[in-house]
Write a protein that holds these residues in place. Structure first.
Motif, PDB file in Angstrom:
ATOM      1  N   PRO A 475      36.044  12.303  44.832  1.00 60.24           N
ATOM      2  CA  PRO A 475      35.428  12.787  46.079  1.00 60.24           C
ATOM      3  C   PRO A 475      34.833  14.187  45.966  1.00 60.24           C
ATOM      4  O   PRO A 475      33.774  14.457  46.547  1.00 60.24           O
ATOM      5  N   VAL A 476      35.470  15.060  45.218  1.00 66.33           N
ATOM      6  CA  VAL A 476      34.929  16.414  45.053  1.00 66.33           C
ATOM      7  C   VAL A 476      33.642  16.378  44.240  1.00 66.33           C
ATOM      8  O   VAL A 476      32.672  17.085  44.558  1.00 66.33           O
ATOM      9  N   PHE A 477      33.615  15.553  43.189  1.00 68.06           N
ATOM     10  CA  PHE A 477      32.384  15.426  42.410  1.00 68.06           C
ATOM     11  C   PHE A 477      31.256  14.886  43.297  1.00 68.06           C
ATOM     12  O   PHE A 477      30.102  15.329  43.202  1.00 68.06           O
ATOM     13  N   GLY A 478      31.588  13.918  44.157  1.00 66.67           N
ATOM     14  CA  GLY A 478      30.583  13.394  45.068  1.00 66.67           C
ATOM     15  C   GLY A 478      30.105  14.448  46.056  1.00 66.67           C
ATOM     16  O   GLY A 478      28.897  14.566  46.328  1.00 66.67           O
ATOM     17  N   LEU A 479      31.034  15.215  46.615  1.00 72.12           N
ATOM     18  CA  LEU A 479      30.677  16.286  47.541  1.00 72.12           C
ATOM     19  C   LEU A 479      29.823  17.337  46.848  1.00 72.12           C
ATOM     20  O   LEU A 479      28.829  17.820  47.424  1.00 72.12           O
ATOM     21  N   MET A 480      30.183  17.689  45.635  1.00 63.19           N
ATOM     22  CA  MET A 480      29.400  18.668  44.877  1.00 63.19           C
ATOM     23  C   MET A 480      27.978  18.163  44.643  1.00 63.19           C
ATOM     24  O   MET A 480      27.001  18.918  44.764  1.00 63.19           O
ATOM     25  N   THR A 481      27.838  16.898  44.300  1.00 61.72           N
ATOM     26  CA  THR A 481      26.520  16.321  44.076  1.00 61.72           C
ATOM     27  C   THR A 481      25.687  16.364  45.351  1.00 61.72           C
ATOM     28  O   THR A 481      24.507  16.755  45.339  1.00 61.72           O
ATOM     29  N   LEU A 482      26.295  15.979  46.469  1.00 65.04           N
ATOM     30  CA  LEU A 482      25.590  15.983  47.743  1.00 65.04           C
ATOM     31  C   LEU A 482      25.155  17.396  48.128  1.00 65.04           C
ATOM     32  O   LEU A 482      23.999  17.618  48.522  1.00 65.04           O
ATOM     33  N   LEU A 483      26.065  18.369  48.008  1.00 71.40           N
ATOM     34  CA  LEU A 483      25.733  19.745  48.369  1.00 71.40           C
ATOM     35  C   LEU A 483      24.641  20.314  47.467  1.00 71.40           C
ATOM     36  O   LEU A 483      23.753  21.040  47.929  1.00 71.40           O
ATOM     37  N   THR A 484      24.695  19.993  46.194  1.00 72.47           N
ATOM     38  CA  THR A 484      23.687  20.501  45.257  1.00 72.47           C
ATOM     39  C   THR A 484      22.310  19.952  45.598  1.00 72.47           C
ATOM     40  O   THR A 484      21.322  20.694  45.632  1.00 72.47           O
ATOM     41  N   LEU A 485      22.241  18.653  45.856  1.00 77.16           N
ATOM     42  CA  LEU A 485      20.951  18.046  46.206  1.00 77.16           C
ATOM     43  C   LEU A 485      20.445  18.584  47.536  1.00 77.16           C
ATOM     44  O   LEU A 485      19.251  18.875  47.686  1.00 77.16           O
ATOM     45  N   LEU A 486      21.338  18.732  48.506  1.00 74.89           N
ATOM     46  CA  LEU A 486      20.949  19.258  49.813  1.00 74.89           C
ATOM     47  C   LEU A 486      20.475  20.698  49.697  1.00 74.89           C
ATOM     48  O   LEU A 486      19.453  21.083  50.285  1.00 74.89           O
ATOM     49  N   CYS A 487      21.201  21.493  48.935  1.00 70.41           N
ATOM     50  CA  CYS A 487      20.820  22.893  48.735  1.00 70.41           C
ATOM     51  C   CYS A 487      19.457  22.994  48.073  1.00 70.41           C
ATOM     52  O   CYS A 487      18.609  23.797  48.466  1.00 70.41           O
ATOM     53  N   PHE A 488      19.228  22.161  47.077  1.00 71.88           N
ATOM     54  CA  PHE A 488      17.943  22.172  46.379  1.00 71.88           C
ATOM     55  C   PHE A 488      16.812  21.780  47.321  1.00 71.88           C
ATOM     56  O   PHE A 488      15.738  22.393  47.326  1.00 71.88           O
ATOM     57  N   ALA A 489      17.073  20.769  48.147  1.00 70.87           N
ATOM     58  CA  ALA A 489      16.032  20.317  49.066  1.00 70.87           C
ATOM     59  C   ALA A 489      15.688  21.390  50.095  1.00 70.87           C
ATOM     60  O   ALA A 489      14.512  21.647  50.384  1.00 70.87           O
ATOM     61  N   VAL A 490      16.740  22.023  50.658  1.00 69.03           N
ATOM     62  CA  VAL A 490      16.492  23.064  51.669  1.00 69.03           C
ATOM     63  C   VAL A 490      15.861  24.300  51.039  1.00 69.03           C
ATOM     64  O   VAL A 490      14.947  24.915  51.611  1.00 69.03           O
ATOM     65  N   ALA A 491      16.335  24.649  49.842  1.00 63.17           N
ATOM     66  CA  ALA A 491      15.842  25.867  49.186  1.00 63.17           C
ATOM     67  C   ALA A 491      14.402  25.762  48.769  1.00 63.17           C
ATOM     68  O   ALA A 491      13.740  26.781  48.533  1.00 63.17           O
ATOM     69  N   ARG A 492      13.866  24.559  48.676  1.00 59.69           N
ATOM     70  CA  ARG A 492      12.452  24.402  48.349  1.00 59.69           C
ATOM     71  C   ARG A 492      11.548  24.983  49.443  1.00 59.69           C
ATOM     72  O   ARG A 492      10.423  25.378  49.202  1.00 59.69           O
ATOM     73  N   ARG A 493      12.124  25.054  50.663  1.00 62.81           N
ATOM     74  CA  ARG A 493      11.319  25.546  51.766  1.00 62.81           C
ATOM     75  C   ARG A 493      11.766  26.923  52.276  1.00 62.81           C
ATOM     76  O   ARG A 493      10.969  27.696  52.782  1.00 62.81           O
ATOM     77  N   ASN A 494      13.060  27.203  52.136  1.00 60.47           N
ATOM     78  CA  ASN A 494      13.589  28.439  52.699  1.00 60.47           C
ATOM     79  C   ASN A 494      14.509  29.118  51.699  1.00 60.47           C
ATOM     80  O   ASN A 494      15.260  28.459  50.996  1.00 60.47           O
ATOM     81  N   SER A 495      14.476  30.415  51.662  1.00 59.13           N
ATOM     82  CA  SER A 495      15.444  31.168  50.873  1.00 59.13           C
ATOM     83  C   SER A 495      16.749  31.242  51.638  1.00 59.13           C
ATOM     84  O   SER A 495      16.758  31.437  52.839  1.00 59.13           O
ATOM     85  N   ASP A 496      17.888  31.040  50.908  1.00 62.47           N
ATOM     86  CA  ASP A 496      19.187  31.124  51.578  1.00 62.47           C
ATOM     87  C   ASP A 496      19.680  32.554  51.594  1.00 62.47           C
ATOM     88  O   ASP A 496      20.817  32.804  51.901  1.00 62.47           O
TER      89      ASP A 496
END
Length: 496
Positions: A475-496
Motif C-alpha cells: 500500500p505504501v508503494f502504491g501511495l508513493m506512486t500515486l503521489l509522485t504521478l499527481l505531483c508531476f502532473a500538478v507541477a507541470r502547471r504550477n510551482s509548489d
C-alpha cells in the motif's frame, strides 16, 4: 525569499556543497542516540529549498549528494568501529569504510535529485518524494541496507505508531511531507503549510501507545548480558570468564520460564558441545535456554545459529541466520575473494553460509517465536511470522558497533519491528542494550550498554495482527506512486 535562493545559487560550487553537507549533518541529529527529529525536518526543508534553487539537474544532484554525505557521514560514523577491533589488521580500512559508505548511500539521494529535477525543475515536493523512493531503493538493492532511514527519526515518538500501518517507508513519507510543510511556511503559503502542519500534529497524537502491563500469569524471561568486549570475546584467556559469568547469572535467584543469551554467546562450535550440554541445563534448572553459537554442517559449511535448548540439555530447535552481513560475515564473490586471502570480519573460520529454514522456532512452555540474529532485525519486509507467534526473539552482538551511536540505532530499529509486527520483542545483546520491548515499541525494561547483568521480565501479550503484517509495503508503494504521478502532473502547471 527568492532573492536569497538566487544568492545561494551563485555562490562557488565548493561553498554550496559545504553548506549542503553541513545541513545534512544537522539532519542526522534526528537519528539515535540524539533523537532531535525537528533538526531533521528543518535540514530536509533546507535541502528542498537548495534543490529548488538549482540551475539544472546536475547541480541538483551534486547538492543532494553533499547533503547525503553530511547526513550519512554523521549517522553512520559508527561504521568504523568493526575495523578497530583488530586495529593492526583492519584499522587502515576504517576511514575508507566511512567515506565509501557515506558517499555510496548519498549517491541514491543524488540520483533521486537528478531525476526529480529532470521531471520538474524546482519542485520541492517532487524532490522529497524522490528521496523517499531513494530510501526504499537502498533498503532493497544489493541485499539492502535500511539503516538511518529518514523515517527512523520518529522512533520513540507517537508518530512511530504509524509503522503498524505502513512500516518504515510510511514514516519516511511522513518525514518528507513534514519537511515540505516547512517549505510552504517559508514561502508564506500559510493556509497550505499551516493546514498540513496541523494535520501532521493531529496524526502524531492519534495513535498514542498505551501503558502496558503483563498479565499475572505471563511467562518470565531472563535476559543475560555478559558484556564481553569484542577484542576479548574469542581470546582463549577470557572465554571461560565470560562463560562462567553467563552460567552464574543463569543459575541465580528464582527459576524463570526462559533464559536468553546473546549471539555467539558460546565461543565454540555447536558440534563440540552438543553431546554434553548438561552443565548448561544444570544452570538453567529445567528452564529452556536460548543461546547463539556457530556450527559446521557435514560438508564443512559454517552457520551463525540460534539454539533452543530444552530443560534436559538437548537441542529442541535450531535456526541459522539467513541474511548475512556483506563483507562482515561473507565476502560477495567469496570464491574469488578467498583465493585473494579476504574473508569476513566477523567470521572466525572463513565465512558463513546463509540458512534456508525460516522461523518461527518453538519455545517450550511459551509458544512460537520469530527468531532474528543481529543484522536480520533491520529488515522489516523479511520477517517470517508463521502461525500465531507470541514474540520476536532477537539475539545480537552489538560489541561490533562500539559504544556511540551504533548500538542505540540498532535498538531503535528493534523497537520499530515490534510496532510493525504487533509483537513484544526479547532483545539480548552481548554488550547491550538488552531490552524487553512491548508491541507498541516501548522499552519495558533494559540492561544499559557496557555492563554485565541480567533482568527477569514478564513477557507482554501480543497485539492484534497489524495492517503491516497483512499488507506489507504494497500500500505504501502504491501511495508513493500515486503521489509522485499527481505531483508531476500538478507541477507541470504550477510551482509548489
Amino acid at each position: 525569499m527568492a532573492d536569497r535562493l538566487a544568492r545561494f545559487a551563485v555562490l562557488p560550487a565548493a561553498v554550496r556543497l559545504l553548506i549542503a553537507a553541513l545541513a545534512g549533518a544537522v539532519g542526522a541529529l534526528g537519528q539515535a542516540p540524539f533523537g532531535i527529529w525537528p533538526a531533521t525536518l528543518a535540514a530536509l526543508a533546507v535541502a528542498m529549498l537548495i534543490h529548488a534553487s538549482a540551475y539544472n539537474a546536475r547541480q541538483a544532484a551534486l547538492m543532494a549528494w553533499g547533503f547525503g554525505i553530511g547526513y550519512f557521514g554523521l549517522a553512520l560514523h559508527w561504521i568504523v568501529e568493526p575495523f578497530l577491533v583488530d586495529i593492526t589488521r583492519h584499522g587502515w580500512m576504517a576511514p575508507f569504510a566511512l567515506i565509501l559508505m557515506a558517499g555510496g548511500a548519498a549517491l541514491f539521494w543524488a540520483l533521486a535529485a537528478y531525476l526529480a529535477a529532470r521531471m520538474r525543475p524546482g519542485s520541492a515536493l517532487l524532490f522529497g518524494l524522490a528521496l523517499v523512493w531513494a530510501e526504499i531503493t537502498r533498503s532493497l538493492i544489493f541485499t539492502g541496507f535500511p539503516w538511518a532511514l529518514l523515517g527512523h527519526v520518529w522512533i520513540g515518538t507517537d508518530m512511530a505508531q504509524w509503522a503498524a500501518f505502513g512500516g518504515p517507508h510510511l514514516l519516511s513519507l511522513i518525514t518528507a511531507i513534514s519537511a515540505w510543510s516547512l517549505v510552504l511556511l517559508y514561502r508564506r503559503r500559510w493556509l497550505a503549510g499551516g493546514g498540513l502542519v496541523l494535520a501532521l500534529f493531529v496524526a502524531g497524537f492519534a495513535l498514542r501507545a498505551p501503558m502496558t502491563e503483563a498479565a499475572e500469569d505471563a511467562p518470565v524471561i531472563r535476559l543475560v548480558q555478559p558484556n564481553a568486549p569484542q577484542h576479548q570475546k574469542w581470546d582463549p584467556a577470557f572465554r571461560q570468564l565470560f562463560m562462567d559469568r553467563m552460567v552464574v547469572m543463569t543459575a541465580a535467584e528464582e527459576v524463570p520460564d526462559l533464559v536468553v543469551w546473546p549471539e555467539t554467546a558460546i565461543p565454540s562450535l555447536l558440534n563440540y558441545i552438543e553431546a554434553d550440554m548438561q552443565p548448561l541445563a544444570d544452570a538453567a534448572r529445567g528452564a529452556p535456554l536460548v543461546f547463539g553459537i556457530q556450527r559446521r554442517d557435514d560438508v564443512g559449511r559454517f552457520y551463525n545459529s540460534l539454539v533452543v535448548m530444552d530443560g534436559v540439555g538437548g537441542v529442541h530447535a535450531l535456526y541459522d541466520k539467513q541474511h548475512l552481513v556483506p563483507f562482515g560475515e561473507y565476502i560477495p564473490g567469496g570464491a574469488v575473494a578467498e583465493r585473494l586471502g579476504l574473508r569476513g570480519l566477523a567470521a572466525q573460520m572463513g565465512g558463513f553460509t546463509p540458512g534456508h529454514a525460516p522461523g518461527p522456532v518453538d519455545l517450550p512452555g511459551i509458544g512460537q517465536a520469530v527468531p532474528l540474529i543481529c543484522y536480520e532485525g533491520i529488515f522489516a519486509e523479511e520477517i517470517t511470522r508463521g502461525d500465531d507467534p507470541q514474540l520476536l526473539l532477537l539475539i545480537t552482538n552489538d560489541a561490533w558497533f562500539g559504544r556511540a551511536a551504533g548500538p542505540y540505532q540498532h535498538l531503535a530499529q528493534a523497537r520499530l519491528r515490534a510496532i510493525e509486527q504487533g509483537l513484544p520483542m526479547v532483545r539480548v545483546a552481548n554488550t547491550g542494550v538488552s531490552a524487553m520491548i512491548d508491541p507498541w515499541g516501548q522499552i519495558v525494561a533494559d540492561l544499559p550498554l557496557g555492563i554485565d547483568g541480567f533482568i527477569d521480565v514478564p513477557l507482554p501479550a501480543p497485539r492484534m495482527e497489524t495492517y503491516y503484517v497483512r499488507w506489507g509495503d504494497g500500500p505504501v508503494f502504491g501511495l508513493m506512486t500515486l503521489l509522485t504521478l499527481l505531483c508531476f502532473a500538478v507541477a507541470r502547471r504550477n510551482s509548489d
